[in-house]
Design an enzyme around this catalytic site. Structure first.
Site, PDB file in Angstrom:
ATOM      1  N   TRP A 140      -8.968   7.898  -4.170  1.00  0.00           N
ATOM      2  CA  TRP A 140      -8.268   7.367  -3.000  1.00  0.00           C
ATOM      3  C   TRP A 140      -8.455   8.376  -1.877  1.00  0.00           C
ATOM      4  O   TRP A 140      -7.868   9.442  -1.882  1.00  0.00           O
ATOM      5  CB  TRP A 140      -6.786   7.184  -3.312  1.00  0.00           C
ATOM      6  CG  TRP A 140      -6.028   6.478  -2.243  1.00  0.00           C
ATOM      7  CD1 TRP A 140      -6.518   5.625  -1.296  1.00  0.00           C
ATOM      8  CD2 TRP A 140      -4.610   6.541  -2.010  1.00  0.00           C
ATOM      9  NE1 TRP A 140      -5.504   5.164  -0.501  1.00  0.00           N
ATOM     10  CE2 TRP A 140      -4.326   5.695  -0.912  1.00  0.00           C
ATOM     11  CE3 TRP A 140      -3.556   7.214  -2.627  1.00  0.00           C
ATOM     12  CZ2 TRP A 140      -3.036   5.536  -0.423  1.00  0.00           C
ATOM     13  CZ3 TRP A 140      -2.278   7.048  -2.142  1.00  0.00           C
ATOM     14  CH2 TRP A 140      -2.025   6.205  -1.054  1.00  0.00           C
ATOM     15  N   LYS A 187     -16.709  -7.887   6.422  1.00  0.00           N
ATOM     16  CA  LYS A 187     -16.092  -6.904   7.317  1.00  0.00           C
ATOM     17  C   LYS A 187     -16.118  -7.315   8.797  1.00  0.00           C
ATOM     18  O   LYS A 187     -17.156  -7.670   9.350  1.00  0.00           O
ATOM     19  CB  LYS A 187     -16.846  -5.585   7.136  1.00  0.00           C
ATOM     20  CG  LYS A 187     -16.482  -4.492   8.093  1.00  0.00           C
ATOM     21  CD  LYS A 187     -15.189  -3.797   7.743  1.00  0.00           C
ATOM     22  CE  LYS A 187     -15.365  -2.917   6.517  1.00  0.00           C
ATOM     23  NZ  LYS A 187     -14.097  -2.517   5.919  1.00  0.00           N
ATOM     24  N   TYR A 219       0.862  -1.173   0.000  1.00  0.00           N
ATOM     25  CA  TYR A 219       0.000   0.000   0.000  1.00  0.00           C
ATOM     26  C   TYR A 219       0.902   1.229   0.000  1.00  0.00           C
ATOM     27  O   TYR A 219       1.818   1.325   0.809  1.00  0.00           O
ATOM     28  CB  TYR A 219      -0.867  -0.026   1.257  1.00  0.00           C
ATOM     29  CG  TYR A 219      -2.117   0.811   1.190  1.00  0.00           C
ATOM     30  CD1 TYR A 219      -3.163   0.455   0.346  1.00  0.00           C
ATOM     31  CD2 TYR A 219      -2.260   1.937   1.987  1.00  0.00           C
ATOM     32  CE1 TYR A 219      -4.316   1.214   0.297  1.00  0.00           C
ATOM     33  CE2 TYR A 219      -3.423   2.702   1.939  1.00  0.00           C
ATOM     34  CZ  TYR A 219      -4.450   2.333   1.100  1.00  0.00           C
ATOM     35  OH  TYR A 219      -5.595   3.079   1.054  1.00  0.00           O
ATOM     36  N   ASN A 270     -22.798  -4.790  -2.982  1.00  0.00           N
ATOM     37  CA  ASN A 270     -22.927  -5.402  -1.661  1.00  0.00           C
ATOM     38  C   ASN A 270     -21.769  -5.053  -0.721  1.00  0.00           C
ATOM     39  O   ASN A 270     -21.749  -5.453   0.431  1.00  0.00           O
ATOM     40  CB  ASN A 270     -23.025  -6.930  -1.827  1.00  0.00           C
ATOM     41  CG  ASN A 270     -23.324  -7.633  -0.522  1.00  0.00           C
ATOM     42  OD1 ASN A 270     -24.008  -7.081   0.329  1.00  0.00           O
ATOM     43  ND2 ASN A 270     -22.802  -8.840  -0.358  1.00  0.00           N
ATOM     44  N   SER A 271     -20.778  -4.336  -1.245  1.00  0.00           N
ATOM     45  CA  SER A 271     -19.647  -3.956  -0.388  1.00  0.00           C
ATOM     46  C   SER A 271     -20.096  -2.876   0.580  1.00  0.00           C
ATOM     47  O   SER A 271     -21.173  -2.299   0.444  1.00  0.00           O
ATOM     48  CB  SER A 271     -18.512  -3.409  -1.260  1.00  0.00           C
ATOM     49  OG  SER A 271     -18.893  -2.153  -1.788  1.00  0.00           O
ATOM     50  N   GLY A 314     -11.353   0.585  -6.322  1.00  0.00           N
ATOM     51  CA  GLY A 314     -10.924  -0.724  -5.849  1.00  0.00           C
ATOM     52  C   GLY A 314     -10.818  -1.684  -7.004  1.00  0.00           C
ATOM     53  O   GLY A 314     -11.235  -1.363  -8.133  1.00  0.00           O
TER      54      GLY A 314
END
Lengths: 361, 361
Positions: free
Chosen positions: B291, B355, B60, B170-171, B266
């Protein structure tokens, strides 16, 4: 007072050009009989562009109407082929003030139908260009040369010493971009396909002003990035011009700096534009498209501005002669079949041998 | 005057989290001993975000330093895991004016290191949030909820009745986007993966406010475009939000209107962003990245503005509780091994069950 024997290449329906194009012969008034703002034109040269072909195939979004009114004497609704070309003025109507016989001009608008021997237009639809510039430059300045000019100036503020990268470095737009950049002091990295005579091509593009020429394999190599950094001395590559797509596009995009702009104006590989997710998120990549037809439709003044800038480059000797094959074509003393056959041969050659320009004798 | 027994999850080197994370125990001063602008914090809840994992993996771009100064008593240079979380104030130094014991706050900056039981920060590094909002909302509002809010407002001017499309419906971000759009009167089309219990998911997202929910197969179908046009009544879809990539992205992009904006935040499919060449050229598609880390680093005021807007939504009851699993974790009377094991289990679960939020008991 003899009329003019004119001929045009037309299509009554969409399809493969070789199957659907026809010659249509028709009469135009003699120069002495022109009215009002009419300008009688003789075609000097017209290129066979990929977009002309896509237009005939019906897959190009900007298309002339297929109409019985496209030309005098049509027996079925048709459209006239061709979007780019240079004409010589043969005569003018009484209210024409800016053009005289012998002057050269190009169409102001797209979808003009340039694959024809003669045309009549209102003066307002024509843009004069000096009749002293090379014929091939005049015939191609409105699309390829102007595209290269606009792409180097419209998206990113490139100054002397800055860098851009492009694929299709050997294409007509690529060659123009190399030369325009050179004139402006902008550095270029041009990606070309590997080939047996690579060195010849590299030498040729370098002689046009290319800073560096690399192959697709170079561009895709993980270690080659270091070489690029040595070349640029770490200076950012701010702009990428893409006319290929696929993996080539992806590899090229990785060389862009943070906040770089990736401009797509063609897709010669027939593959989509593939760009790494991480570049969008972490390097703020911006990917946009360029279509000169739409841009200049939206902003006709921009078109005239670009043409005048490109003219300066041509007149200043900053653009080498266009890399193309000239096909001489005659209109007198040939049949419709012979006339259309010349264009069909030109279309075949354009697939195998690069850009073809039809030059009227 | 007892000191505070604190613990943090740290990593001394990059690698798979399961292999490199460790617990580090250390002492913090008691509330009565705080100096100047120091605020002593107890962690209430911290999510395990994909970006936290990528940070530990070293892939990252925004990472905290691996330093011996990260925490008191470190025996080797380490970084503290975690970027998001909500804290309760335990005590304040004499010059702290805006926070008092019992208040809640979140870090103002990224790379805070939120996977820990306690922390001490200058007041200026903290942003107060009401201690009356749901804990899970407070723990996740800075990344997922704020991302959804910003993406719907930053790129395109979406007004009541306008349309956007997104994949990963659905995220967590997808669910937030659905709800924020609903509140603003903006219509959504959300693409989700097909699954055995599809109807359940569609019903759930619809109950959150989704205008339409479609599968990847629907989105990829050539005939489905007609259905979408019926839904929108021909109104343009101006914005696409992409967290998947690959063919899904390509199919979604075709539903955008001319001049539409395609935002990538993403790449869950691990495939690159694939976009049709023709959309760039003929529909003037603009593809950009989002971002939140960088955007809010560049513009801290924007971050505070977004947080305050998101708070209004939470307090207005416009965001349903976060779709997640809560993992209770204790710091007292456990060993370092037990403490780190809880996080490792949470990381494993986050791969399979969605999550995970670690909640300190």
């Amino acid at each position: 007072m003899a009329t003019i024997n004119a001929r045009a290449i037309v299509y009554p329906q969409y399809g493969e050009p070789i199957n659907v194009i026809k010659a249509h012969s028709y009469q135009l008034p003699a120069p002495e009989s022109l009215k009002d703002d009419q300008v009688l034109l003789q075609t000097l040269a017209t290129p066979l562009n990929p977009s002309d072909i896509n237009q005939i195939q019906g897959v190009y979004p900007s298309r002339p109407p297929i109409s019985i009114d496209s030309l005098p004497g049509l027996k079925e609704p048709s459209a006239v082929c061709g979007n780019e070309g240079v004409f010589k003025v043969l005569g003018t109507g009484p209210s024409v003030s800016g053009l005289k016989p012998g002057d050269w001009c190009i169409p102001k608008k797209v979808n003009y139908g340039t694959w024809r021997s003669h045309a009549i237009s209102p003066e307002a639809d024509l843009l004069q260009v000096p009749n002293t510039i090379p014929l091939t430059q005049a015939a191609t300045m409105a699309v390829n040369t102007s595209s290269a000019y606009l792409m180097l100036s419209h998206f990113v503020d490139l100054n002397k010493g800055d860098w851009f990268i492009q694929n299709g470095g050997n294409s007509q737009v690529g060659r123009c971009a190399i030369q325009i950049a050179k004139k402006k002091g902008i550095n270029s990295i041009s990606i070309v396909r590997d080939r047996p005579n690579l060195k010849e091509l590299v030498d040729e593009l370098t002689s046009l002003g290319a800073t560096h020429v690399i192959t697709e394999d170079d561009s895709g190599s993980k270690t080659f990035g270091k070489t690029v950094k040595q070349w640029t001395g770490g200076e950012p590559i701010k702009l990428a011009l893409n006319c290929v797509g696929g993996k080539n596009a992806s590899d090229m995009s990785r060389k862009l700096t943070k906040n770089g702009v990736f401009v797509t104006y063609g897709g010669m590989s027939m593959k989509p534009v593939i760009l790494p997710t991480s570049l969008f998120i972490f390097k703020n990549l911006k990917a946009v498209g360029f279509w000169i037809t739409e841009m200049t439709k939206q902003d006709p003044e921009l078109r005239e501005h670009v043409i005048s800038e490109v003219l300066k480059l041509i007149q200043g000797g900053d653009l080498a002669n266009i890399h193309c094959t000239l096909n001489k074509i005659v209109n007198d003393q040939v049949t419709d079949e012979q006339f259309v056959e010349s264009f069909k041969q030109g279309l075949l050659d354009s697939k195998k041998k690069g850009k073809q320009i039809m030059v009227f004798d």
